[in-house]
Design a protein around this motif. Structure first.
Motif, PDB file in Angstrom:
ATOM      1  N   LYS A   1      26.088 -24.135 -28.216  1.00  0.00           N
ATOM      2  CA  LYS A   1      25.738 -25.501 -27.797  1.00  0.00           C
ATOM      3  C   LYS A   1      24.223 -25.699 -27.790  1.00  0.00           C
ATOM      4  O   LYS A   1      23.448 -24.736 -27.776  1.00  0.00           O
ATOM      5  N   LEU A   2      23.819 -26.940 -27.773  1.00  0.00           N
ATOM      6  CA  LEU A   2      22.391 -27.254 -27.740  1.00  0.00           C
ATOM      7  C   LEU A   2      21.775 -26.723 -26.452  1.00  0.00           C
ATOM      8  O   LEU A   2      22.390 -26.807 -25.380  1.00  0.00           O
ATOM      9  N   ALA A   3      20.571 -26.215 -26.578  1.00  0.00           N
ATOM     10  CA  ALA A   3      19.917 -25.592 -25.421  1.00  0.00           C
ATOM     11  C   ALA A   3      19.213 -26.641 -24.572  1.00  0.00           C
ATOM     12  O   ALA A   3      18.003 -26.824 -24.632  1.00  0.00           O
ATOM     13  N   ASP A   4      20.008 -27.385 -23.803  1.00  0.00           N
ATOM     14  CA  ASP A   4      19.497 -28.388 -22.868  1.00  0.00           C
ATOM     15  C   ASP A   4      19.842 -27.883 -21.474  1.00  0.00           C
ATOM     16  O   ASP A   4      21.021 -27.849 -21.099  1.00  0.00           O
ATOM     17  N   LEU A   5      18.846 -27.482 -20.723  1.00  0.00           N
ATOM     18  CA  LEU A   5      19.154 -26.976 -19.382  1.00  0.00           C
ATOM     19  C   LEU A   5      18.019 -27.246 -18.411  1.00  0.00           C
ATOM     20  O   LEU A   5      16.896 -27.528 -18.819  1.00  0.00           O
ATOM     21  N   ILE A   6      18.380 -27.161 -17.133  1.00  0.00           N
ATOM     22  CA  ILE A   6      17.399 -27.456 -16.077  1.00  0.00           C
ATOM     23  C   ILE A   6      17.473 -26.390 -14.989  1.00  0.00           C
ATOM     24  O   ILE A   6      18.520 -25.766 -14.785  1.00  0.00           O
ATOM     25  N   ILE A   7      16.355 -26.201 -14.317  1.00  0.00           N
ATOM     26  CA  ILE A   7      16.300 -25.302 -13.163  1.00  0.00           C
ATOM     27  C   ILE A   7      15.897 -26.152 -11.961  1.00  0.00           C
ATOM     28  O   ILE A   7      14.972 -26.966 -12.051  1.00  0.00           O
ATOM     29  N   LEU A   8      16.630 -25.975 -10.853  1.00  0.00           N
ATOM     30  CA  LEU A   8      16.410 -26.831  -9.679  1.00  0.00           C
ATOM     31  C   LEU A   8      15.704 -26.091  -8.544  1.00  0.00           C
ATOM     32  O   LEU A   8      15.812 -24.876  -8.424  1.00  0.00           O
ATOM     33  N   SER A   9      15.080 -26.887  -7.682  1.00  0.00           N
ATOM     34  CA  SER A   9      14.345 -26.315  -6.541  1.00  0.00           C
ATOM     35  C   SER A   9      15.280 -25.728  -5.492  1.00  0.00           C
ATOM     36  O   SER A   9      14.893 -24.900  -4.699  1.00  0.00           O
ATOM     37  N   GLN A  10      16.525 -26.213  -5.447  1.00  0.00           N
ATOM     38  CA  GLN A  10      17.446 -25.731  -4.407  1.00  0.00           C
ATOM     39  C   GLN A  10      18.871 -25.680  -4.950  1.00  0.00           C
ATOM     40  O   GLN A  10      19.213 -26.380  -5.895  1.00  0.00           O
ATOM     41  N   ASN A  11      19.671 -24.830  -4.322  1.00  0.00           N
ATOM     42  CA  ASN A  11      21.055 -24.679  -4.768  1.00  0.00           C
ATOM     43  C   ASN A  11      21.918 -25.743  -4.089  1.00  0.00           C
ATOM     44  O   ASN A  11      22.297 -25.619  -2.921  1.00  0.00           O
ATOM     45  N   ILE A  12      22.223 -26.787  -4.822  1.00  0.00           N
ATOM     46  CA  ILE A  12      22.911 -27.939  -4.227  1.00  0.00           C
ATOM     47  C   ILE A  12      24.349 -27.638  -3.805  1.00  0.00           C
ATOM     48  O   ILE A  12      24.965 -28.428  -3.114  1.00  0.00           O
ATOM     49  N   PHE A  13      24.859 -26.475  -4.209  1.00  0.00           N
ATOM     50  CA  PHE A  13      26.190 -26.078  -3.738  1.00  0.00           C
ATOM     51  C   PHE A  13      26.137 -25.568  -2.293  1.00  0.00           C
ATOM     52  O   PHE A  13      27.140 -25.573  -1.605  1.00  0.00           O
ATOM     53  N   ASP A  14      24.967 -25.087  -1.898  1.00  0.00           N
ATOM     54  CA  ASP A  14      24.878 -24.344  -0.639  1.00  0.00           C
ATOM     55  C   ASP A  14      24.234 -25.098   0.510  1.00  0.00           C
ATOM     56  O   ASP A  14      24.154 -24.565   1.612  1.00  0.00           O
ATOM     57  N   ILE A  15      23.710 -26.298   0.251  1.00  0.00           N
ATOM     58  CA  ILE A  15      22.927 -26.954   1.299  1.00  0.00           C
ATOM     59  C   ILE A  15      23.700 -28.102   1.937  1.00  0.00           C
ATOM     60  O   ILE A  15      24.748 -28.514   1.431  1.00  0.00           O
ATOM     61  N   ASP A  16      23.162 -28.625   3.045  1.00  0.00           N
ATOM     62  CA  ASP A  16      23.694 -29.840   3.650  1.00  0.00           C
ATOM     63  C   ASP A  16      23.663 -30.939   2.579  1.00  0.00           C
ATOM     64  O   ASP A  16      22.609 -31.220   2.008  1.00  0.00           O
ATOM     65  N   PRO A  17      24.825 -31.534   2.290  1.00  0.00           N
ATOM     66  CA  PRO A  17      24.854 -32.544   1.210  1.00  0.00           C
ATOM     67  C   PRO A  17      23.866 -33.694   1.408  1.00  0.00           C
ATOM     68  O   PRO A  17      23.458 -34.326   0.434  1.00  0.00           O
ATOM     69  N   HIS A  18      23.475 -33.955   2.660  1.00  0.00           N
ATOM     70  CA  HIS A  18      22.502 -35.034   2.885  1.00  0.00           C
ATOM     71  C   HIS A  18      21.111 -34.673   2.408  1.00  0.00           C
ATOM     72  O   HIS A  18      20.203 -35.506   2.439  1.00  0.00           O
ATOM     73  N   LYS A  19      20.937 -33.433   1.972  1.00  0.00           N
ATOM     74  CA  LYS A  19      19.625 -33.017   1.472  1.00  0.00           C
ATOM     75  C   LYS A  19      19.601 -32.907  -0.053  1.00  0.00           C
ATOM     76  O   LYS A  19      18.572 -32.564  -0.646  1.00  0.00           O
ATOM     77  N   ILE A  20      20.730 -33.166  -0.700  1.00  0.00           N
ATOM     78  CA  ILE A  20      20.784 -33.027  -2.168  1.00  0.00           C
ATOM     79  C   ILE A  20      19.780 -33.967  -2.838  1.00  0.00           C
ATOM     80  O   ILE A  20      19.143 -33.622  -3.827  1.00  0.00           O
ATOM     81  N   GLY A  21      19.642 -35.169  -2.263  1.00  0.00           N
ATOM     82  CA  GLY A  21      18.741 -36.156  -2.863  1.00  0.00           C
ATOM     83  C   GLY A  21      17.299 -35.694  -2.944  1.00  0.00           C
ATOM     84  O   GLY A  21      16.519 -36.219  -3.738  1.00  0.00           O
ATOM     85  N   ALA A  22      16.933 -34.718  -2.135  1.00  0.00           N
ATOM     86  CA  ALA A  22      15.547 -34.227  -2.133  1.00  0.00           C
ATOM     87  C   ALA A  22      15.311 -33.146  -3.187  1.00  0.00           C
ATOM     88  O   ALA A  22      14.212 -32.608  -3.300  1.00  0.00           O
ATOM     89  N   THR A  23      16.342 -32.844  -3.964  1.00  0.00           N
ATOM     90  CA  THR A  23      16.212 -31.813  -5.001  1.00  0.00           C
ATOM     91  C   THR A  23      15.095 -32.172  -5.977  1.00  0.00           C
ATOM     92  O   THR A  23      14.966 -33.326  -6.398  1.00  0.00           O
ATOM     93  N   LYS A  24      14.318 -31.167  -6.325  1.00  0.00           N
ATOM     94  CA  LYS A  24      13.295 -31.357  -7.361  1.00  0.00           C
ATOM     95  C   LYS A  24      13.681 -30.511  -8.568  1.00  0.00           C
ATOM     96  O   LYS A  24      14.258 -29.428  -8.427  1.00  0.00           O
ATOM     97  N   VAL A  25      13.341 -31.014  -9.723  1.00  0.00           N
ATOM     98  CA  VAL A  25      13.558 -30.240 -10.937  1.00  0.00           C
ATOM     99  C   VAL A  25      12.321 -29.371 -11.162  1.00  0.00           C
ATOM    100  O   VAL A  25      11.193 -29.849 -11.043  1.00  0.00           O
ATOM    101  N   VAL A  26      12.563 -28.094 -11.443  1.00  0.00           N
ATOM    102  CA  VAL A  26      11.462 -27.158 -11.642  1.00  0.00           C
ATOM    103  C   VAL A  26      11.142 -27.031 -13.134  1.00  0.00           C
ATOM    104  O   VAL A  26       9.980 -26.987 -13.530  1.00  0.00           O
ATOM    105  N   THR A  27      12.205 -26.969 -13.928  1.00  0.00           N
ATOM    106  CA  THR A  27      12.031 -26.759 -15.373  1.00  0.00           C
ATOM    107  C   THR A  27      13.063 -27.588 -16.116  1.00  0.00           C
ATOM    108  O   THR A  27      14.216 -27.658 -15.692  1.00  0.00           O
ATOM    109  N   THR A  28      12.655 -28.202 -17.213  1.00  0.00           N
ATOM    110  CA  THR A  28      13.601 -28.893 -18.092  1.00  0.00           C
ATOM    111  C   THR A  28      13.380 -28.413 -19.518  1.00  0.00           C
ATOM    112  O   THR A  28      12.246 -28.424 -20.019  1.00  0.00           O
TER     113      THR A  28
END
Ligand code: ZN
Length: 572
Positions: A532-559
């Protein structure tokens, strides 16, 4: 030439494959990767291998996904190594409903998102003009209906107070209603006698008949057409800024639902210069009343020219109704706050049905904006008719928005293979949603507001997006809203129609593999899998593991898009 019997060739194949595997295992003949991403928590969206540690990329594609030692073997002299530092790695996010050039321009204009009241708007306008003293026109967007009291419509007086002589034209957050000052109305030649255009309303003072400055739907064209047009260079620079903005938020592809077909050649120019960093799937916006030969020419010409991984123009967008806030969404039953109104379809149903059938027959993918339950039903009926007429190709027609739906229509998405393209942040339960939207729709229809879980449970495929610039293209706030059905502050406490909450994994799917499916590209995009095409991102936080009310504060580290590093956050 010697011809080997087929049997001999087939028998020797396993042997040849074996030899290749052996030399691979010994560390020889493994072509080094261009990039390896290591030390990640890689969520692949591939059910065969849901989690991995590392990914290898070569010539823009994924060549390996696996554990650390396996990927390390592909490190060569020239391999760029990206250390994910234990962070979450996801497939690149797709925004399935966007107006890219409009959004790109909005980055440089007055931003009224989140403004509390007219005074707040005046303050922002003053600030803007002190920084942009030379602008002939003051353009901006993002005001919401709730700040204008029960009427829920803006008035020119607030703008005239600060700008008596300079035209001001401000788009509502949803793009369906505009707000002009007296000067802008005068430049556009809008006077008491000016008739409403088809599918549009010049809102007037009931006593005097004068335009109030609120322009609904197509009435905004009267002003828009007199605003000086940006130059080609200005458009290109806006688009570059838009691409950067998208990459910064983890967006690697967009599905454009209007406004971008006209600038396909600019995307092409950017591609040739090596500046295109967001893959573009662009729909032609088909206006009522009917499909004309010149529309077909434009659609077919663009499709022939643009149909690859970077720019694809094989979709057509319809809009059958408006929005709930201004009572222009088409409803099966009257609006709750005003029983004289039901909204009305922008298309004559038979014309719409005929256009859908013809375009579907040609293999084009169809997007239909439908917000009210009658609009949604009209789209489903037309798609059902097209399927019966054109039979079983892989059509995947889409309905965009679906803000409310009749119960009987929920299972039709799964049954007919219609994709539900929805925008989680539109359901954000602030006062605009709870006081204006829900009041207009009434409790029964509001109980099926943004019913993505019901549609998904009944077999429908979901695809998520923003409708930027209607709301921010930042997808993390959308993910949070779809998971919580609450504001960032946790309101309402019980959630807004909480039975429609989705899991984090379901929402990620709607922005990745589901989104790729919705754009007919799931074979080459949407998950981290070999080939597949190499389109991927790395995130500042693991959105599976945090309080869902904090997901919106996620920052992208790498695209990474197509194996190219297009965004890297600055390290502190
Ligand atoms: Zn839209």
């Amino acid at each position: 030439m010697k011809i080997y019997p087929l049997r001999v060739v087939l028998q020797s194949l396993p042997l040849l494959l074996c030899a290749a595997l052996i030399s691979r295992a010994q560390g020889r003949m493994v072509e080094p990767a261009d990039i390896i991403v290591v030390h990640g928590r890689v969520y692949t969206e591939n059910p065969q291998q849901p989690w991995a540690q590392a990914v290898a990329i070569q010539r823009g594609k994924i060549v390996a996904v696996g554990d650390e030692p396996e990927i390390e073997r592909m490190r060569g002299m020239g391999t760029k190594v990206i250390n994910a530092g234990g962070k979450l790695v996801l497939p690149g996010f797709v925004d399935c409903h966007i107006h890219f050039i409009d959004g790109s321009f909005s980055l440089g204009r007055v931003n009224l998102e989140g403004a509390k009241d007219p005074a707040d708007i005046q303050k922002r306008l003053r600030e803007y003009i002190s920084e942009h003293p030379g602008d002939d026109w003051i353009l901006g967007r993002g005001w919401n209906y709730a700040m204008f009291g029960p009427e829920a419509l803006p008035h020119k007086k607030y703008l005239d107070e600060i700008f008596p002589n300079r035209p001001v034209f401000l788009e509502g957050y949803d793009g369906h209603t505009y707000w002009a000052n007296s000067k802008a109305l005068a430049v556009a030649g809008i006077v008491r006698e000016t008739a409403d255009p088809p599918n549009g309303t010049i809102v007037r003072d009931p006593k005097t008949g004068d335009a109030t400055g609120a322009l609904k739907e197509s009435a905004q064209d009267l002003v828009a057409k007199v605003i000086p047009k940006p130059s080609r260079a200005e458009k290109l620079s806006a688009l570059s800024a838009g691409m950067k903005w998208a990459n910064e938020h983890g967006i690697t592809r967009v599905h454009s639902a209007g406004g971008d077909f006209e600038v396909l050649d600019l995307f092409d120019e950017m591609r040739q210069r090596g500046d295109l960093s967001v893959r573009m799937y662009v729909a032609y916006f088909l206006n009522p009343p009917e499909l004309r030969p010149q529309d077909l020419d434009a659609i077919e010409h663009a499709r022939k020219k643009f149909h690859d991984d970077w720019i694809d123009a094989s979709a057509v967008k319809f809009m059958v109704d408006g929005v709930v806030e201004s009572h222009t969404a088409a409803m099966l039953e009257p609006y709750s706050d005003d029983p004289s109104l039901k909204g009305k379809l922008f298309w004559e149903p038979s014309n719409y049905k005929a256009a859908v059938a013809e375009l579907d027959k040609r293999g084009l993918q169809l997007f239909t904006h439908a917000i009210g339950d009658y609009g949604v039903r009209t789209a489903l009926d037309a798609y059902e008719n097209a399927e019966a007429r054109n039979h079983n190709r892989d059509r995947r027609p889409r309905i965009e928005h679906i803000e409310t739906i009749n119960t009987a229509d929920i299972p039709r998405f799964g049954k007919l293979g219609v994709i539900a393209s929805m925008q989680p942040l539109h359901s954000y339960p602030d006062s605009d949603t709870l006081d204006v939207w829900a009041r207009n729709a009434g409790p029964d229809r509001a109980s099926r507001a943004w019913a993505w879980k019901s549609i998904s449970d009944a077999g429908g495929r979901l695809a998520f997006g923003s409708d930027w610039p209607v709301v921010t293209l930042n997808p993390w706030e959308g993910v949070q809203t779809a998971v919580t059905r609450q504001t960032a502050e946790g309101q309402p406490v019980a959630g807004f129609v909480p039975d429609q909450r989705l899991t984090v994994a379901q929402v990620i799917d709607g922005y990745t593999l589901g989104a790729a499916f919705a754009g007919r590209r799931e074979k080459s995009e949407g998950s981290l899998e070999i080939g597949k095409l190499a389109d991927l991102i790395i995130l500042s936080q693991n959105i599976f593991d945090i309080d869902p009310h904090k997901i919106g504060a996620t920052k992208v580290v790498t695209t990474i898009v197509g194996g190219r590093l297009v965004y890297q956050a600055e390290t502190k």
